[in-house]
Design a protein around this motif. Structure first.
Motif, PDB file in Angstrom:
ATOM      1  N   UNK A 175      48.163  56.007  19.639  1.00 26.41           N
ATOM      2  CA  UNK A 175      47.328  55.077  20.448  1.00 26.41           C
ATOM      3  C   UNK A 175      47.569  53.512  19.654  1.00 26.41           C
ATOM      4  N   UNK A 176      47.046  52.558  20.558  1.00 22.28           N
ATOM      5  CA  UNK A 176      47.092  51.130  20.034  1.00 22.28           C
ATOM      6  C   UNK A 176      45.675  50.742  19.494  1.00 22.28           C
ATOM      7  N   UNK A 177      45.848  49.870  18.711  1.00 19.11           N
ATOM      8  CA  UNK A 177      44.328  49.375  18.070  1.00 19.11           C
ATOM      9  C   UNK A 177      43.802  48.410  19.011  1.00 19.11           C
ATOM     10  N   UNK A 178      44.680  47.492  19.699  1.00 21.17           N
ATOM     11  CA  UNK A 178      44.059  46.814  20.453  1.00 21.17           C
ATOM     12  C   UNK A 178      43.535  46.991  21.971  1.00 21.17           C
ATOM     13  N   UNK A 179      42.337  46.502  22.397  1.00 23.07           N
ATOM     14  CA  UNK A 179      41.760  46.968  23.564  1.00 23.07           C
ATOM     15  C   UNK A 179      42.557  46.413  24.811  1.00 23.07           C
ATOM     16  N   UNK A 180      42.835  47.173  25.823  1.00 23.55           N
ATOM     17  CA  UNK A 180      43.836  46.809  26.907  1.00 23.55           C
ATOM     18  C   UNK A 180      43.092  47.531  28.095  1.00 23.55           C
ATOM     19  N   UNK A 181      42.983  46.488  29.126  1.00 25.83           N
ATOM     20  CA  UNK A 181      42.387  46.887  30.575  1.00 25.83           C
ATOM     21  C   UNK A 181      43.632  47.346  31.286  1.00 25.83           C
ATOM     22  N   UNK A 182      43.146  48.956  31.854  1.00 26.04           N
ATOM     23  CA  UNK A 182      44.056  49.545  32.737  1.00 26.04           C
ATOM     24  C   UNK A 182      44.066  49.432  34.252  1.00 26.04           C
ATOM     25  N   UNK A 183      44.646  48.406  34.759  1.00 27.90           N
ATOM     26  CA  UNK A 183      44.370  48.132  36.003  1.00 27.90           C
ATOM     27  C   UNK A 183      44.841  49.202  37.097  1.00 27.90           C
ATOM     28  N   UNK A 184      45.775  50.133  36.765  1.00 29.34           N
ATOM     29  CA  UNK A 184      45.890  51.326  37.664  1.00 29.34           C
ATOM     30  C   UNK A 184      45.641  52.750  36.854  1.00 29.34           C
ATOM     31  N   UNK A 199      47.551  54.304  32.303  1.00 33.76           N
ATOM     32  CA  UNK A 199      46.593  55.439  31.887  1.00 33.76           C
ATOM     33  C   UNK A 199      46.748  55.566  30.620  1.00 33.76           C
ATOM     34  N   UNK A 200      48.026  55.840  29.855  1.00 34.69           N
ATOM     35  CA  UNK A 200      47.956  56.067  28.482  1.00 34.69           C
ATOM     36  C   UNK A 200      47.329  54.876  27.563  1.00 34.69           C
ATOM     37  N   UNK A 201      47.378  53.789  28.017  1.00 33.32           N
ATOM     38  CA  UNK A 201      46.896  52.575  27.158  1.00 33.32           C
ATOM     39  C   UNK A 201      45.510  52.525  27.458  1.00 33.32           C
ATOM     40  N   UNK A 202      45.029  52.884  28.608  1.00 31.23           N
ATOM     41  CA  UNK A 202      43.483  52.930  28.561  1.00 31.23           C
ATOM     42  C   UNK A 202      43.089  53.842  27.649  1.00 31.23           C
ATOM     43  N   UNK A 226      47.085  59.979  41.716  1.00 30.89           N
ATOM     44  CA  UNK A 226      45.948  60.094  41.295  1.00 30.89           C
ATOM     45  C   UNK A 226      45.789  61.175  40.006  1.00 30.89           C
ATOM     46  N   UNK A 227      44.879  60.988  39.323  1.00 28.03           N
ATOM     47  CA  UNK A 227      44.646  62.172  38.363  1.00 28.03           C
ATOM     48  C   UNK A 227      43.558  63.098  38.841  1.00 28.03           C
ATOM     49  N   UNK A 228      43.625  64.341  38.529  1.00 31.25           N
ATOM     50  CA  UNK A 228      42.574  65.230  38.676  1.00 31.25           C
ATOM     51  C   UNK A 228      42.604  66.334  37.655  1.00 31.25           C
ATOM     52  N   UNK A 229      41.346  66.964  37.465  1.00 30.19           N
ATOM     53  CA  UNK A 229      41.054  68.055  36.560  1.00 30.19           C
ATOM     54  C   UNK A 229      41.547  69.340  37.229  1.00 30.19           C
ATOM     55  N   UNK A 230      42.633  70.357  36.762  1.00 32.15           N
ATOM     56  CA  UNK A 230      42.982  71.584  37.465  1.00 32.15           C
ATOM     57  C   UNK A 230      41.907  72.412  37.702  1.00 32.15           C
ATOM     58  N   UNK A 231      40.949  72.573  36.552  1.00 36.20           N
ATOM     59  CA  UNK A 231      39.850  73.805  36.644  1.00 36.20           C
ATOM     60  C   UNK A 231      39.027  73.401  35.647  1.00 36.20           C
ATOM     61  N   UNK A 232      37.617  73.710  35.920  1.00 32.62           N
ATOM     62  CA  UNK A 232      36.583  73.719  34.999  1.00 32.62           C
ATOM     63  C   UNK A 232      36.841  74.493  33.656  1.00 32.62           C
ATOM     64  N   UNK A 233      37.079  74.102  32.735  1.00 33.11           N
ATOM     65  CA  UNK A 233      37.412  74.874  31.463  1.00 33.11           C
ATOM     66  C   UNK A 233      36.337  76.180  31.173  1.00 33.11           C
ATOM     67  N   UNK A 234      36.894  77.305  30.794  1.00 30.21           N
ATOM     68  CA  UNK A 234      36.338  78.178  30.373  1.00 30.21           C
ATOM     69  C   UNK A 234      35.975  78.398  28.817  1.00 30.21           C
ATOM     70  N   UNK A 235      34.865  77.970  28.426  1.00 29.81           N
ATOM     71  CA  UNK A 235      34.491  78.027  27.008  1.00 29.81           C
ATOM     72  C   UNK A 235      34.581  76.614  26.293  1.00 29.81           C
ATOM     73  N   UNK A 236      34.130  76.376  25.343  1.00 35.79           N
ATOM     74  CA  UNK A 236      34.041  75.082  24.750  1.00 35.79           C
ATOM     75  C   UNK A 236      35.240  74.287  24.210  1.00 35.79           C
ATOM     76  N   UNK A 237      35.386  72.939  24.322  1.00 36.23           N
ATOM     77  CA  UNK A 237      36.577  72.406  23.755  1.00 36.23           C
ATOM     78  C   UNK A 237      36.368  71.976  22.471  1.00 36.23           C
ATOM     79  N   UNK A 238      37.329  71.933  21.560  1.00 30.99           N
ATOM     80  CA  UNK A 238      37.331  71.460  20.421  1.00 30.99           C
ATOM     81  C   UNK A 238      36.964  70.472  19.898  1.00 30.99           C
TER      82      UNK A 238
END
Length: 672
Positions: free
Chosen positions: A14-23, A154-157, A87-99
């Motif tokens: 990750x970068x340490x500076x804040x960046x606006x992600x237009x896309x 998206x990576x920068x965002x 565009x981005x999407x979440x494939x499925x709602x996860x089964x169980x908690x995330x770490x």
């Protein structure tokens, strides 16, 4: 055309500076995520609290979610005619908690555009990462450079949102090229990918003359898009389904995908395929001309049975070209490795030591315990050794009584298990998997840094040789890691004799090569850890040592390998004297024998709780250290003497016993 390996992943620093992600995270993404992924969170930030762990557990208990839900979402996306944008999407709602503190993982699909490669992996990955998949609509014609810019935004965002966490990019085929391109344009981020001369070069020209929908009947294209689905039944069985359940799941998959040309035609129109194959050429040229700029951490997955692309050769090329690249070869897998049986992406990331939740890898806090599947894989890895040696495990109760089994081990940590390191570490697998499966105690081993070195793994017959050790919890032996493990009340395995003991010379079996001064007593007392001495015997019952280090040094040209292993490799105890300073890493040559049996004994735990002030005194700490060493020697001598009383020490009487009483019957041994 550069060859594209089966999959590629980028770990973005990750970068340490804040960046606006237009896309990167447009408003439209949130609405489409709701429509396309049932129950999917609107943004990665909201994902962590979108569903409770109890609700997810109830769903998982009722039915294993996965294939059907994902295919329904994919079909919905494919049939919704639009020209983009991606565009981005979440494939499925996860089964169980995330770490806690999970990093973001962005999955970049191949030319199908919907991310079919995640069918087998999204459930586990969604527990380790904030998981998002890139969807490229069928009619979208965003050029390669546009896709790279979109993913880069998206990576920068995400890096701006969580500057102390890495961002992972995982891609296959076209997605692998995008991942490499993003890394090349951003030298300060971490990575996986590849693409070259193959049958696909002539495929696009051939497809121009084939009418729809018959273009899908091209064998090379079907293999490229779907892989070998006939390898998938064992995949589902391996994940815990019965044969009947696996058959039903596979039937559901094939009935929904393979015989349904309408579904494949929806995603894979001839025009779309031709566009993306041409884009692959552009992507290949773009990436190959910029590989020198990639400074990211890279993991390349190379298939040994790829009928379309020279994955292994291309993987080696990338390993030599990229500065921080590791490679994992999968000898029996084909082009679509992500869809095939016996491959687990989450386990591969963990095994390579590439999973982290902060700027730098922390082998203790970033570690995730093995899943039941991973434990079973470790047990299967040692199955032959376990079969021929049939290990006997003994422990010592608080009153000093020796019993068969592990009832004498403490129920809670912190605890320090200290003992003898058998030739080539033969005892490690049966010890760690046996204690975990029998007593539920997870032992974390302090291991030689050789096992974590990128350059040294290339000298092994298989670059993934040490991956299972990392999956099962091994960490580099350092004072900081030792401290962290004990502070978390773990069971820690320590071999004071180290490599010198495990690679001993002829006639040195069962001899301890411990330092003269205490190395662990005061650390154990600081946390009130119990010290458990243990002994193991049996190496002399399975093999004879033919060539040791002294013999190897006399061989012509061995000095070349010796230099690579010891002058250029990581070192320990460089300030020690005598035998311990001579911890050369080297192979050994052994001759197998008619197998005998392994015997383990855990001595009576030694309490250090409440003795921290007392053991600050060097003389008292040294006395306790010598006591532990003496207990280990006593354990070894006890086993060497008692095994003479075991009528089932040899494999032949054990086989006869199991032939009469059943293959899973516990074979008797001597009376403790």
């Amino acid at each position: 055309m550069p060859a594209t390996a089966a999959a590629v992943a980028l770990v973005a620093q990750p970068r340490t500076t804040l960046l606006r992600a237009p896309t990167g995270v447009p408003r439209r993404r949130r609405a489409l995520a709701r429509r396309y992924a049932a129950g999917a969170p609107p943004t990665p930030r909201a994902a962590a609290s979108s569903s409770s762990g109890s609700d997810a557990a109830a769903v998982a208990a009722a039915r294993r979610p996965g294939v059907r839900e994902y295919l329904e979402a994919a079909r919905e996306m494919a049939r919704r005619r639009d020209g983009g944008p991606p565009r981005w999407f979440a494939p499925l709602e996860r089964a169980g908690g995330r770490v806690p503190g999970a990093p973001t993982l962005l999955y970049l699909p191949g030319i199908d555009g919907v991310g079919l490669g995640l069918i087998r992996h999204h459930e586990r990955l969604a527990k380790m990462f904030e998981l998002w998949c890139l969807h490229i609509p069928v009619e979208d014609r965003t050029p390669f450079e546009g896709l790279v810019e979109y993913v880069e935004g998206t990576v920068k965002s995400e890096s701006s949102r969580a500057p102390d966490k890495p961002v992972y990019l995982v891609g296959e085929s076209l997605g692998a090229c995008i991942a490499l391109a993003v890394a090349a344009r951003n030298p300060d981020i971490d990575l996986w990918t590849s693409f070259r001369k193959s049958q696909l070069q002539s495929l696009s020209a051939f497809l121009e003359f084939v009418p729809e929908p018959f273009h899908l009947a091209t064998p090379q294209l079907l293999n490229f898009l779907t892989g070998n689905f006939m390898r998938m039944p064992s995949t589902f069985v391996g994940r815990g389904l019965s044969l009947e359940e696996a058959g039903h799941t596979l039937s559901e998959l094939t009935s929904n995908v393979l015989p349904s040309p309408t579904f494949l035609v929806d995603i894979l129109t001839k025009e779309s395929i031709l566009w993306k194959l041409k884009m692959l050429r552009t992507a290949s040229s773009f990436v190959n001309s910029r590989l020198h700029a990639v400074k990211a951490q890279t993991l390349v997955l190379a298939s040994g049975n790829d009928e379309l692309l020279p994955s292994r050769e291309e993987g080696e090329r990338l390993r030599r070209t990229l500065e921080k690249c590791r490679i994992r070869n999968f000898r029996d897998n084909g082009h679509k490795i992500l869809l095939e049986a016996e491959f687990d992406l989450a386990t591969t990331i963990k095994g390579a030591g590439y999973y982290r939740r902060s700027r730098k890898t922390d082998f203790v806090s970033d570690y995730l315990p093995p899943t039941p599947d991973e434990l079973q894989k470790a047990i299967n890895h040692e199955r032959v050794l376990h079969f021929v040696t049939n290990p006997v495990m003994l422990s010592t109760m608080p009153n000093g009584k020796i019993v068969r089994g592990l009832a004498g081990l403490p129920k809670e940590g912190p605890a320090l298990i200290v003992g003898y390191h058998m030739l080539l570490g033969f005892e490690l697998g049966p010890l760690v998997t046996g204690v975990l499966s029998s007593a539920g105690i997870h032992i974390r081993g302090l291991a030689h840094p050789y096992m974590f070195d990128k350059n040294m793994e290339q000298l092994m017959p298989d670059s993934a040789h040490f991956d299972l050790y990392r999956v099962m919890g091994a960490v580099p032996v350092t004072g900081a890691n030792f401290y962290k493990l004990l502070s978390e009340k773990q069971f820690v395995l320590l071999y004071p004799g180290g490599a010198r003991e495990a690679l001993h010379r002829k006639g040195e079996e069962y001899k301890l090569f411990w330092p003269e001064q205490s190395e662990f007593v005061r650390m154990a007392s600081r946390f009130g850890a119990k010290i458990i001495p243990f002994g193991v015997v049996g190496e002399d019952d399975i093999c004879d040592l033919l060539l040791d280090y002294d013999d190897l040094l006399k061989l012509p040209f061995y000095d070349i390998l010796d230099k690579m292993l010891n002058e250029e490799g990581p070192k320990l105890r460089t300030d020690s004297t005598g035998e311990l300073k001579n911890q050369a890493m080297h192979p050994v040559v052994v001759a197998p024998k008619v197998p005998g049996r392994f015997y383990f004994i855990f001595g009576k735990p030694i309490e250090t709780k409440g003795r921290e002030k007392e053991l600050r005194d060097k003389e008292k700490a040294q006395r306790l250290y010598l006591q532990v060493k003496s207990e280990v020697e006593n354990c070894i001598n006890y086993l060497k003497e008692k095994r003479e009383e075991d009528p089932y020490r040899s494999i032949l009487p054990r086989l006869l016993y199991q032939a009469v009483h059943g293959p899973n019957a516990e074979v008797p041994t001597f009376e403790p």
